[in-house]
Write a protein that holds these residues in place. Structure first.
Motif, PDB file in Angstrom:
ATOM      1  N   LYS A 509       0.816  -1.220   0.000  1.00  0.00           N
ATOM      2  CA  LYS A 509       0.000   0.000   0.000  1.00  0.00           C
ATOM      3  C   LYS A 509       0.849   1.269   0.000  1.00  0.00           C
ATOM      4  O   LYS A 509       0.344   2.362  -0.270  1.00  0.00           O
ATOM      5  CB  LYS A 509      -0.946  -0.007   1.199  1.00  0.00           C
ATOM      6  CG  LYS A 509      -0.251   0.051   2.555  1.00  0.00           C
ATOM      7  CD  LYS A 509      -1.273   0.004   3.683  1.00  0.00           C
ATOM      8  CE  LYS A 509      -0.601   0.088   5.060  1.00  0.00           C
ATOM      9  NZ  LYS A 509      -1.586   0.007   6.168  1.00  0.00           N
ATOM     10  N   SER A 510       2.156   1.116   0.308  1.00  0.00           N
ATOM     11  CA  SER A 510       3.040   2.288   0.307  1.00  0.00           C
ATOM     12  C   SER A 510       3.573   2.616  -1.084  1.00  0.00           C
ATOM     13  O   SER A 510       4.286   3.608  -1.263  1.00  0.00           O
ATOM     14  CB  SER A 510       4.216   2.058   1.263  1.00  0.00           C
ATOM     15  OG  SER A 510       5.053   1.021   0.778  1.00  0.00           O
ATOM     16  N   ILE A 511       3.231   1.796  -2.077  1.00  0.00           N
ATOM     17  CA  ILE A 511       3.723   2.025  -3.443  1.00  0.00           C
ATOM     18  C   ILE A 511       2.763   2.950  -4.170  1.00  0.00           C
ATOM     19  O   ILE A 511       1.575   2.636  -4.340  1.00  0.00           O
ATOM     20  CB  ILE A 511       3.849   0.687  -4.208  1.00  0.00           C
ATOM     21  CG1 ILE A 511       4.826  -0.239  -3.477  1.00  0.00           C
ATOM     22  CG2 ILE A 511       4.305   0.921  -5.641  1.00  0.00           C
ATOM     23  CD1 ILE A 511       4.932  -1.626  -4.088  1.00  0.00           C
ATOM     24  N   SER A 512       3.254   4.102  -4.588  1.00  0.00           N
ATOM     25  CA  SER A 512       2.446   5.104  -5.287  1.00  0.00           C
ATOM     26  C   SER A 512       2.869   5.178  -6.751  1.00  0.00           C
ATOM     27  O   SER A 512       4.068   5.142  -7.059  1.00  0.00           O
ATOM     28  CB  SER A 512       2.625   6.474  -4.632  1.00  0.00           C
ATOM     29  OG  SER A 512       2.102   7.493  -5.463  1.00  0.00           O
ATOM     30  N   PRO A 513       1.910   5.295  -7.678  1.00  0.00           N
ATOM     31  CA  PRO A 513       2.276   5.378  -9.096  1.00  0.00           C
ATOM     32  C   PRO A 513       3.026   6.662  -9.434  1.00  0.00           C
ATOM     33  O   PRO A 513       3.725   6.724 -10.451  1.00  0.00           O
ATOM     34  CB  PRO A 513       0.926   5.311  -9.812  1.00  0.00           C
ATOM     35  CG  PRO A 513      -0.076   5.775  -8.809  1.00  0.00           C
ATOM     36  CD  PRO A 513       0.447   5.328  -7.484  1.00  0.00           C
ATOM     37  N   TRP A 514       2.920   7.674  -8.590  1.00  0.00           N
ATOM     38  CA  TRP A 514       3.507   8.985  -8.898  1.00  0.00           C
ATOM     39  C   TRP A 514       4.791   9.252  -8.120  1.00  0.00           C
ATOM     40  O   TRP A 514       5.311  10.355  -8.137  1.00  0.00           O
ATOM     41  CB  TRP A 514       2.473  10.089  -8.638  1.00  0.00           C
ATOM     42  CG  TRP A 514       1.186   9.776  -9.322  1.00  0.00           C
ATOM     43  CD1 TRP A 514       0.010   9.438  -8.757  1.00  0.00           C
ATOM     44  CD2 TRP A 514       0.978   9.704 -10.733  1.00  0.00           C
ATOM     45  NE1 TRP A 514      -0.933   9.168  -9.697  1.00  0.00           N
ATOM     46  CE2 TRP A 514      -0.371   9.333 -10.940  1.00  0.00           C
ATOM     47  CE3 TRP A 514       1.787   9.932 -11.850  1.00  0.00           C
ATOM     48  CZ2 TRP A 514      -0.916   9.169 -12.199  1.00  0.00           C
ATOM     49  CZ3 TRP A 514       1.243   9.774 -13.113  1.00  0.00           C
ATOM     50  CH2 TRP A 514      -0.087   9.395 -13.284  1.00  0.00           C
ATOM     51  N   LYS A 515       5.268   8.248  -7.454  1.00  0.00           N
ATOM     52  CA  LYS A 515       6.543   8.356  -6.746  1.00  0.00           C
ATOM     53  C   LYS A 515       7.432   7.178  -7.117  1.00  0.00           C
ATOM     54  O   LYS A 515       6.955   6.151  -7.591  1.00  0.00           O
ATOM     55  CB  LYS A 515       6.325   8.370  -5.228  1.00  0.00           C
ATOM     56  CG  LYS A 515       5.549   9.569  -4.709  1.00  0.00           C
ATOM     57  CD  LYS A 515       5.396   9.471  -3.197  1.00  0.00           C
ATOM     58  CE  LYS A 515       4.586  10.641  -2.638  1.00  0.00           C
ATOM     59  NZ  LYS A 515       4.412  10.521  -1.159  1.00  0.00           N
ATOM     60  N   SER A 516       8.723   7.326  -6.909  1.00  0.00           N
ATOM     61  CA  SER A 516       9.640   6.212  -7.152  1.00  0.00           C
ATOM     62  C   SER A 516       9.311   5.078  -6.187  1.00  0.00           C
ATOM     63  O   SER A 516       8.799   5.316  -5.082  1.00  0.00           O
ATOM     64  CB  SER A 516      11.090   6.653  -6.936  1.00  0.00           C
ATOM     65  OG  SER A 516      11.441   7.650  -7.865  1.00  0.00           O
ATOM     66  N   PRO A 517       9.593   3.834  -6.574  1.00  0.00           N
ATOM     67  CA  PRO A 517       9.324   2.704  -5.667  1.00  0.00           C
ATOM     68  C   PRO A 517      10.056   2.884  -4.349  1.00  0.00           C
ATOM     69  O   PRO A 517      11.196   3.366  -4.317  1.00  0.00           O
ATOM     70  CB  PRO A 517       9.871   1.490  -6.434  1.00  0.00           C
ATOM     71  CG  PRO A 517       9.900   1.905  -7.866  1.00  0.00           C
ATOM     72  CD  PRO A 517      10.157   3.377  -7.862  1.00  0.00           C
ATOM     73  N   PRO A 518       9.435   2.520  -3.224  1.00  0.00           N
ATOM     74  CA  PRO A 518      10.109   2.663  -1.915  1.00  0.00           C
ATOM     75  C   PRO A 518      11.326   1.744  -1.823  1.00  0.00           C
ATOM     76  O   PRO A 518      11.422   0.736  -2.518  1.00  0.00           O
ATOM     77  CB  PRO A 518       9.028   2.255  -0.916  1.00  0.00           C
ATOM     78  CG  PRO A 518       8.079   1.404  -1.697  1.00  0.00           C
ATOM     79  CD  PRO A 518       8.096   1.934  -3.098  1.00  0.00           C
ATOM     80  N   LEU A 578       5.929  -4.377  -8.946  1.00  0.00           N
ATOM     81  CA  LEU A 578       4.700  -3.911  -8.298  1.00  0.00           C
ATOM     82  C   LEU A 578       4.390  -2.468  -8.678  1.00  0.00           C
ATOM     83  O   LEU A 578       3.222  -2.094  -8.856  1.00  0.00           O
ATOM     84  CB  LEU A 578       4.835  -4.038  -6.775  1.00  0.00           C
ATOM     85  CG  LEU A 578       4.846  -5.462  -6.212  1.00  0.00           C
ATOM     86  CD1 LEU A 578       5.187  -5.445  -4.726  1.00  0.00           C
ATOM     87  CD2 LEU A 578       3.491  -6.132  -6.438  1.00  0.00           C
ATOM     88  N   HIS A 579       5.445  -1.665  -8.822  1.00  0.00           N
ATOM     89  CA  HIS A 579       5.263  -0.266  -9.233  1.00  0.00           C
ATOM     90  C   HIS A 579       4.662  -0.198 -10.634  1.00  0.00           C
ATOM     91  O   HIS A 579       3.773   0.627 -10.911  1.00  0.00           O
ATOM     92  CB  HIS A 579       6.603   0.460  -9.174  1.00  0.00           C
ATOM     93  CG  HIS A 579       6.483   1.944  -9.363  1.00  0.00           C
ATOM     94  ND1 HIS A 579       7.091   2.621 -10.397  1.00  0.00           N
ATOM     95  CD2 HIS A 579       5.807   2.890  -8.641  1.00  0.00           C
ATOM     96  CE1 HIS A 579       6.804   3.905 -10.312  1.00  0.00           C
ATOM     97  NE2 HIS A 579       6.037   4.101  -9.248  1.00  0.00           N
ATOM     98  N   LEU A 580       5.127  -1.049 -11.531  1.00  0.00           N
ATOM     99  CA  LEU A 580       4.572  -1.097 -12.892  1.00  0.00           C
ATOM    100  C   LEU A 580       3.097  -1.486 -12.866  1.00  0.00           C
ATOM    101  O   LEU A 580       2.273  -0.918 -13.604  1.00  0.00           O
ATOM    102  CB  LEU A 580       5.350  -2.113 -13.731  1.00  0.00           C
ATOM    103  CG  LEU A 580       6.668  -1.662 -14.366  1.00  0.00           C
ATOM    104  CD1 LEU A 580       7.303  -2.820 -15.120  1.00  0.00           C
ATOM    105  CD2 LEU A 580       6.446  -0.489 -15.309  1.00  0.00           C
ATOM    106  N   GLU A 581       2.768  -2.469 -12.034  1.00  0.00           N
ATOM    107  CA  GLU A 581       1.382  -2.928 -11.965  1.00  0.00           C
ATOM    108  C   GLU A 581       0.461  -1.847 -11.402  1.00  0.00           C
ATOM    109  O   GLU A 581      -0.693  -1.704 -11.837  1.00  0.00           O
ATOM    110  CB  GLU A 581       1.312  -4.203 -11.128  1.00  0.00           C
ATOM    111  CG  GLU A 581       1.942  -5.408 -11.833  1.00  0.00           C
ATOM    112  CD  GLU A 581       2.210  -6.579 -10.912  1.00  0.00           C
ATOM    113  OE1 GLU A 581       1.688  -6.565  -9.771  1.00  0.00           O
ATOM    114  OE2 GLU A 581       2.949  -7.502 -11.307  1.00  0.00           O
TER     115      GLU A 581
END
Length: 654
Positions: A509-518, A578-581
Motif C-alpha cells: 500500500k506504500s507504493i504510489s504510481p507517482w513516486k519512485s518505488p520505496p 509492483l510499481h509497474l502494476e
C-alpha cells in the motif's frame, strides 16, 4: 562420475504418472519438450534468431585435445570448433589441469637462448622442491623401483575428473541476452559461471612401446560455463572412446551434433543425439521443490533414446564423504562459513569429486567463494594461494601433489583422504587431528584442523548411515539420506534469515504510481538476532548448540554476502514490478489532462524507461502488464501535438 563404471552412465527410471509426455510419439531427436513453466518461467522467445554454432555455444565454449610431448610437455593439439578463442593463459591452464599432476612436465621453452624466463625459473623452483620432497619420501620408505615408474603406476587406463579456472579475458557472447533470459530460471547452483570456466576431462594413458617414453597420454577436454558435472562426464564417456579410436573427424561430427541441440533452458526435457547415441535429460529450475528430482521417463515412442540421466549435476555425496564419514557436520559448518579448505586426495578424480561434494552440501545456498576441484603447482594462481604473507583466502582447493602437504600446511583446515573405499567397507572412527601433525607425505587420512564446531554432533545421522552400511543398503539410498540431511540442515539455518529479510520489504500500500518505488529497509544484525529467540532454527532442527555464534560468523562470510546480494536484487526487482502494476491500474490519460505538455512528455519518457527496464531485467510482472502499460503510453502520445508524437515515437538511442 569419474570413479563410476560404464554401467552407471545412466539408467531408465520410472516417471510419475502425472508427468505429461505431450504426445511423445511426435518427438524426434534434438527436439525439446516444454514442461509447464513455473512462476515467471516464460518459454524460449519465439523467433529467436540462432546463428551457426550458437546452439553449440549455449552448451560449450570449445572442445580441446591435450597431448603430451616429451620435449615440450603438455600442449593443446586441437581446438574445436576452430573459430573458438582461448588466450595463451587459458591454454596454459587447460594444459596443466588436463593431466594428473604427477604426469606434468615443465615446458622447455625459453624467451632467450640459454636464459630461462622469470615464470620458468619460478616454476622450475617449485619442481625442484617437489623433486626433493619425492626423493626424501622414497629414501625414507625405501621404495623400490624408478621414479618414472612410480608416477605412472596409479594413472594407467582411463580417468575422468573436472577442474575450474579463471577466464582470461572478459569476452562477450553473441548469445548474451538470450542466455541471461534462460539462466534466470536456473537454481542458484546451476547458473552459468561469470568469471570462470569448467573443464571436464577424459584422460587416457596406455603403454605404447612405439613411443619414446613408452606411454600414450592424451586428454579430451570439454570447456563450458555450465556446472553440469554428471551430464558432461556422461557425454565424455560416449565421445572420448570414439575419438581415441577414430581421431579428429569424430570430433567434428560431435560438434555438429551438439550444434543441433536445443538450448539448455530450465524446466525442459531434452533429447540430445550425439554420435549415434541419444541422451534424455531434464534441466532443473529454481521453482522445483528442493530435494526432489522430476524423473524423466522413456516413453514407448522414445525407441531412439539410449540413456536417461536422472540428474545433470549431483555427485554421490555418500561415496565422496565416506573417507571422513564422522565429520560431515563439521565440514558442513566449514563450507557454510566460507572457511579456507584443502582436500588432499590420491587422484584428480577423487579430488574433484570431493570438492564438488563439499560445495553442494550447503545447497540450495550457493557457495559464493572460489573453489578449485583440481589445483596443481603449475596453476597461474599458485603463488596467490600458497603465500604465507597473508591469511589464506576463502576457498576450497583440491590437490593431489604431495608437495602441497608442506606448501599448504599453514591453511587452517585440511582434509586428507585415502583411496575411496567400497560402500561395504566401514570407515574407522577418526578424531580431528592437529595441523602440526600434518608434516610428512605419509600422514594418515583425516581432518586436520583446530576448528571447534558451533553445533553439537548429530549422532543419529551417523548411526543411520552406519546401519545402512551393515545392512548393505544401496549406495543410491545412502546418498539420498545424506543429501536430505544436508538439505534440511541448510534450510533450518536459512529459513530465519529468509523470514527476517522478507520483513524488510515495504508494504504494497506504500507504493504510489507517482513516486519512485520505496527502498528496502536495511539489514540490521541486532534486529535479526532478536528474532532468533522465538523464530530461530530450533523450530525445524533437533540440533542443539551455539546457533547464535554460527549466525554471527556466517554474517561476516562471503556466502552471506552473495546470498543477501541476490535476495536484495530479487526484492528490488519485485518492487519495480509492483510499481509497474500500480501504474497500469491508474487512468494515466485522464491524469495528464491536468498537466502541461512538458510534464506529459516527461511522463512518457519515464514510462519508456520503465518498459525498457522491465524487458532488460525480466521483471516478474503479471502477464499482460507490459502490453497494458505500453497501450497507456501510446494513448498519451496520441493526445499530444503531431510534432511531439513524431519525436516520442522514435526509438530511444542506447
Amino acid at each position: 562420475m569419474a570413479l563410476q563404471g560404464p554401467e552407471e552412465l545412466g539408467e531408465p527410471v520410472e516417471e510419475p504418472e502425472d508427468l505429461d509426455d505431450h504426445d511423445a510419439s511426435s518427438i524426434s531427436p534434438a527436439e525439446e519438450i516444454t514442461l509447464p513453466a513455473g512462476p515467471g518461467g516464460d518459454d524460449e522467445p519465439v523467433g529467436t534468431l540462432l546463428l551457426p554454432w550458437d546452439r553449440f555455444s549455449a552448451w560449450l565454449h570449445c572442445i580441446c585435445v591435450v597431448g603430451f610431448d616429451l620435449e615440450l610437455g603438455q600442449a593443446v593439439e586441437v581446438i574445436y570448433p576452430h573459430h573458438s578463442k582461448l588466450s595463451e593463459k587459458e591454454k596454459t591452464s587447460i594444459c596443466y589441469l588436463s593431466f594428473p599432476d604427477s604426469n606434468s612436465v615443465l615446458p622447455k621453452r625459453r624467451t632467450k637462448p640459454g636464459r630461462p624466463s622469470r615464470a620458468d625459473r619460478f616454476a622450475l623452483g617449485r619442481l625442484v622442491s617437489v623433486a626433493l620432497e619425492a626423493v626424501e619420501d622414497l629414501r625414507r620408505k625405501k621404495h623400490e623401483g624408478t621414479l618414472e615408474g612410480r608416477s605412472f603406476a596409479g594413472c594407467l587406463g582411463d580417468t575422468q575428473f573436472c577442474f575450474r579456472f579463471r577466464q582470461g579475458s572478459n569476452r562477450k557472447s553473441s548469445l548474451g541476452c538470450f542466455l541471461e533470459s534462460s539462466d534466470r530460471d536456473a537454481p542458484p547452483c546451476l547458473k552459468r559461471e561469470q568469471g570462470h570456466y569448467y573443464g571436464y576431462v577424459y584422460f587416457r594413458q596406455v603403454r605404447d612401446k612405439s613411443l619414446k617414453r613408452g606411454y600414450f597420454q592424451k586428454s579430451l577436454v570439454l570447456i563450458s560455463k555450465l556446472p553440469y558435472v554428471t551430464f558432461f562426464h556422461s557425454l565424455l564417456k560416449i565421445m572420448a572412446p570414439e575419438y581415441f579410436e577414430k581421431q579428429e573427424p569424430c570430433l567434428e561430427a560431435a560438434c555438429n551434433d551438439i550444434d543441433r541441440w536445443p538450448t539448455p533452458h530450465p524446466g525442459r526435457i531434452l533429447t540430445l543425439p550425439i554420435m549415434g547415441v541419444v541422451i534424455k535429460v531434464r534441466i532443473p529450475t529454481c521453482y522445483d521443490k528442493p530435494g526432489t528430482t522430476q524423473l524423466v521417463q522413456s516413453a514407448q515412442s522414445d525407441s531412439l533414446v539410449s540413456i536417461v540421466l536422472p540428474t545433470i549435476h549431483e555427485v554421490d555425496l555418500f561415496r565422496c564423504f565416506f573417507p571422513v564419514f564422522f565429520h560431515i557436520q563439521m565440514l558442513w559448518e566449514l563450507v557454510l562459513l566460507g572457511e579456507a579448505l584443502v582436500v588432499m586426495a590420491p587422484s584428480p578424480a577423487e579430488s574433484s569429486d570431493t570438492v564438488l561434494a563439499l560445495v553442494s552440501c550447503i545447497s540450495p545456498l550457493r557457495y559464493s567463494s572460489d573453489f578449485r576441484p583440481y589445483f596443481t603447482i603449475h596453476d597461474s594462481e599458485f603463488k596467490e594461494y600458497t603465500t604465507r604473507t597473508q591469511a589464506p583466502p576463502s576457498s576450497i582447493l583440491g590437490v593431489t601433489n604431495p608437495f602441497f602437504a608442506k606448501t599448504l600446511q599453514h591453511w587452517p583446515h585440511i582434509i586428507r583422504i585415502g583411496d575411496m573405499k567400497q560402500a561395504g567397507e566401514m570407515a574407522k572412527q577418526m578424531k580431528v587431528k592437529k595441523l602440526k601433525n600434518l608434516k610428512t607425505l605419509d600422514s594418515k587420512p583425516g581432518v586436520y584442523t583446530a576448528y571447534k564446531p558451533y553445533l553439537n554432533k548429530d549422532e543419529e545421522i551417523i548411526k543411520q548411515l552406519q546401519k545402512g552400511v551393515h545392512q548393505k543398503r544401496p549406495s543410491a539410498a545412502q546418498n539420498a539420506i545424506l543429501r536430505r540431511y544436508f538439505l534440511e540442515l541448510t534450510q533450518s539455518f536459512i529459513i530465519p534469515l529468509e523470514r527476517y529479510v522478507a520483513s524488510l520489504m515495504p508494504l504494497q500500500k506504500s507504493i504510489s504510481p507517482w513516486k519512485s518505488p520505496p527502498q528496502l529497509r536495511p539489514f540490521v544484525q541486532q534486529d535479526f538476532m532478536k528474532t532468533l529467540e522465538k523464530a530461530g532454527p530450533q523450530l525445524t532442527s533437533r540440533l542443539k548448540g551455539d546457533w547464535i555464534g554460527l549466525y554471527r560468523h556466517f554474517l561476516k562470510s562471503p556466502n552471506f554476502d552473495g546470498w543477501f546480494r541476490n535476495r536484495r536484487k530479487e526484492m528490488t526487482q519485485k518492487l519495480e514490478a509492483l510499481h509497474l502494476e500500480v501504474l497500469c491500474e491508474e487512468d494515466l490519460q485522464r491524469r495528464v489532462q491536468k498537466h502541461s505538455e512538458v510534464e506529459t512528455v516527461d511522463l512518457v519518457l519515464k514510462l519508456k524507461d520503465k518498459l525498457s527496464q522491465a524487458e532488460r531485467e525480466h521483471l516478474p510482472v503479471q502477464p499482460g502488464t507490459v502490453a497494458k502499460l505500453r497501450a497507456h503510453m501510446e494513448g498519451i502520445i496520441l493526445s499530444l501535438p503531431e510534432d511531439l508524437q513524431g519525436i516520442l515515437h522514435k526509438p530511444s538511442t542506447p
